[in-house]
Design an enzyme around this catalytic site. Sequence first.
Site, mmCIF file in Angstrom:
data_model
loop_
_atom_site.group_PDB
_atom_site.id
_atom_site.type_symbol
_atom_site.label_atom_id
_atom_site.label_comp_id
_atom_site.label_asym_id
_atom_site.label_seq_id
_atom_site.Cartn_x
_atom_site.Cartn_y
_atom_site.Cartn_z
ATOM 1 N N SER A 146 0.837 -1.194 0.000
ATOM 2 C CA SER A 146 0.000 0.000 0.000
ATOM 3 C C SER A 146 0.880 1.254 0.000
ATOM 4 O O SER A 146 1.749 1.387 -0.866
ATOM 5 C CB SER A 146 -0.948 -0.042 1.200
ATOM 6 N N ARG A 212 -11.860 6.548 9.245
ATOM 7 C CA ARG A 212 -11.464 5.139 9.256
ATOM 8 C C ARG A 212 -12.597 4.243 8.763
ATOM 9 O O ARG A 212 -12.351 3.247 8.063
ATOM 10 C CB ARG A 212 -11.063 4.728 10.670
ATOM 11 N N ASP A 299 -9.028 -6.404 -4.977
ATOM 12 C CA ASP A 299 -8.644 -5.138 -4.346
ATOM 13 C C ASP A 299 -9.398 -4.004 -5.036
ATOM 14 O O ASP A 299 -9.272 -3.802 -6.239
ATOM 15 C CB ASP A 299 -7.130 -4.932 -4.476
ATOM 16 N N HIS A 328 -8.147 -5.326 -0.442
ATOM 17 C CA HIS A 328 -6.843 -4.682 -0.268
ATOM 18 C C HIS A 328 -6.079 -5.229 0.934
ATOM 19 O O HIS A 328 -4.859 -5.389 0.885
ATOM 20 C CB HIS A 328 -7.044 -3.174 -0.133
ATOM 21 N N ASP A 329 -6.779 -5.513 2.006
ATOM 22 C CA ASP A 329 -6.134 -5.990 3.233
ATOM 23 C C ASP A 329 -5.536 -7.391 3.110
ATOM 24 O O ASP A 329 -4.870 -7.858 4.043
ATOM 25 C CB ASP A 329 -7.124 -5.988 4.397
#
Length: 351
Positions: A146, A212, A299, A328-329
């Site tokens: 990232s 967040r 992603d 993505h994680d």
Amino acid sequence: MNLESNYLIIDMAHETYKHEGEFELESGESLPGFEIAYTTQGHLTTSKDNVVWVIHALTGDANVQEWWNGIVGEDKFYDPTKYFIVCANLLGSCYGSTNPLSINPETGKPYYYDFPNLSTRDLAASLDKLREHLGISQANTIIGGSLGGQVALEWAHLLQNKVKNTIILASNPKTSPWTIGFNETQRMSIEADSTWGQNHPDAGKKGLEAARAIAMLSYRHPEDFALKQSDKDEKLDNFRISSYLRYQGQKLANRFNAFSYWVLSKTMDSHDIGRGRGGMEKALSEIPSKVLAIGVDRDLLFLKEESQFIAKHVQKGSYHEIHSSSGHDAFLIEYGQLQYILQGFYLEGNG
């Protein structure tokens, strides 16, 4: 620390590097010196050919064995009995490095909103100052995901033949309007907090919670939420996903701050490996190290095509893909797939 020892065993040493003197930034601004918190573990051989430098993502820290414990640690892929592992807290972050809440030596007060803009190129340059301080002339591997992958790509261009292997996970050569858009909505959430603008460490805290929550929607794939956050009962309100996102927002706000989040999200926006170098393709072609770009099939934030672009345009590039509904994680979660990909990469080049 005696880095010249043949086998120096370090049980995760926590240290701080202090750079004295003006540090010029890409924006034309400067910092009157800076600090970077970092950890080292493992042994450094006499030839110093076993350095693995890990670069964390947006809200990560230097304790790589905590947030990447499936990849780094004893009997893991990057084993400190084989490698000398370095991980530094990025400039601008609030985990021991110079950041907006640090004291500006020129005023004797915290920077707050006067902290300068940072680019990924600045972060790479600051890591290079630490590398020189540690006496490391050659890195076997630099690896990051990232934002950390963006910094790693910039650093690979700066290091040239001083790094053998560059591994970029779920990242890109230039931040897309899509990703910048996500970051901007998060900063708008911070701005909407009535405390933002105050010179107080907790300014923007509620806004950071909302930021967040927005970020979590981009970090995962809809399928992941369907699998893990669906409600079994018929409801009109108080949905499971709502509680989950609020919890994630509060969790981050209790360990991070809105100032560093603001600065580092803008740092991510700034990323463009081709800026001032004749474009992305030309800049990537100037990276001589062996490059592995790893994308994630689902992603939604850093598209797999962006990783493929990196692999296509560097001198010695390869692309591999993680398959996961985690989105993505996945680069922080899918340890089995990642280890398999890394093993193949190193076997190909005897690295």
